[in-house]
Design a protein around this motif. Structure first.
Motif, PDB file in Angstrom:
ATOM      1  N   ASP A  35      40.408  49.121  45.840  1.00  0.00           N
ATOM      2  CA  ASP A  35      40.199  49.130  47.293  1.00  0.00           C
ATOM      3  C   ASP A  35      41.342  48.463  48.049  1.00  0.00           C
ATOM      4  N   GLY A  36      42.295  47.912  47.300  1.00  0.00           N
ATOM      5  CA  GLY A  36      43.438  47.262  47.940  1.00  0.00           C
ATOM      6  C   GLY A  36      43.257  45.775  48.145  1.00  0.00           C
ATOM      7  N   GLU A  37      42.075  45.245  47.803  1.00  0.00           N
ATOM      8  CA  GLU A  37      41.831  43.809  47.958  1.00  0.00           C
ATOM      9  C   GLU A  37      42.609  43.032  46.898  1.00  0.00           C
ATOM     10  N   THR A  38      43.305  41.982  47.313  1.00  0.00           N
ATOM     11  CA  THR A  38      44.144  41.190  46.415  1.00  0.00           C
ATOM     12  C   THR A  38      43.637  39.754  46.337  1.00  0.00           C
ATOM     13  N   THR A  39      43.557  39.241  45.114  1.00  0.00           N
ATOM     14  CA  THR A  39      43.139  37.855  44.887  1.00  0.00           C
ATOM     15  C   THR A  39      44.229  37.146  44.096  1.00  0.00           C
ATOM     16  N   HIS A  40      44.598  35.959  44.576  1.00  0.00           N
ATOM     17  CA  HIS A  40      45.654  35.188  43.920  1.00  0.00           C
ATOM     18  C   HIS A  40      45.055  34.024  43.124  1.00  0.00           C
TER      19      HIS A  40
END
Length: 210
Positions: A37-42
């Motif tokens: 979905d394009g969600e990014t987690t660092h």
């Protein structure tokens, strides 16, 4: 999973920026998980050197969320993160998920690992030669050590009576053995810096710290 039981909840403190002098105290890895979905987690993994009980601290978006003894399995976005280790430090970080997420991991640019990755990216030919040199050194050390071990074991009375004796064709001085040992340590460290691990190539370094 048994290793998940070792995970403890973090206290929420902020991750401090990695400074140049921190290369002598701890390692720091950064990870990014991007879902379809394009969600990014660092995330970030921090592991201190020279501790009696090696552990790794997990940060999400800069906040301390968990820690565990090494080797570790840590719960992260839509999966788990496996952290493997040897006597020379963390030698593997793997993201396990049933989803089609994209996972990237890289060391902090100010760390020793970060410098080694810079060499790998900017000077790929030199990096390749360094990598192959480490492999040749470790395999040579393993071969010499195996031959010397066979010679030692064959001198045990029971072994010599049942199997016979084996005289090593390689006779090295104490200083030569020390030199080979130091070279193997440096080669193992090089492999660890690049997060490379192979059951045969790194067989000598896997259990050095145990």
């Amino acid at each position: 999973m048994k290793k998940l039981k070792k995970v403890k909840e973090g206290d929420g403190h902020r991750l401090k920026p990695y400074r140049l002098w921190n290369m002598f105290t701890h390692s720091l890895f950064h990870m990014t998980i991007k879902n379809p979905d394009g969600e990014t987690t660092h995330y970030a993994l921090k592991s201190k050197y020279f501790t009696e009980e090696p552990r790794v601290d997990l940060y999400r978006e800069g906040r301390h969320i968990a820690y565990s003894k090494l080797p570790a399995v840590l719960p992260v976005e839509r999966g788990i993160m496996e952290v493997t280790t040897s006597s020379t430090g963390i030698n593997g970080i793997h993201y396990r998920t049933d989803h089609e997420d994209i996972f990237t991991v890289y060391p902090d640019k100010r760390s020793i690992r970060g410098f080694r990755w810079w060499v790998h990216q900017r000077l790929p030919r030199l990096s390749t030669w360094i990598g192959w040199g480490a492999i040749v050194t470790l395999l040579s050390s393993l071969s010499i050590g195996s031959i010397q071990l066979m010679d030692t074991l064959s001198n045990i009375p029971w072994v010599s009576e049942q199997i016979g004796t084996f005289n090593t064709p390689i006779s090295l001085s104490a200083s030569s053995n020390v030199t080979i040992g130091v070279a193997a340590v440096l080669a193992g460290t090089e492999r660890t810096l690049m997060l490379r691990n192979h059951w045969l190539v790194d067989i000598e370094t896997v259990n050095w710290g145990e």
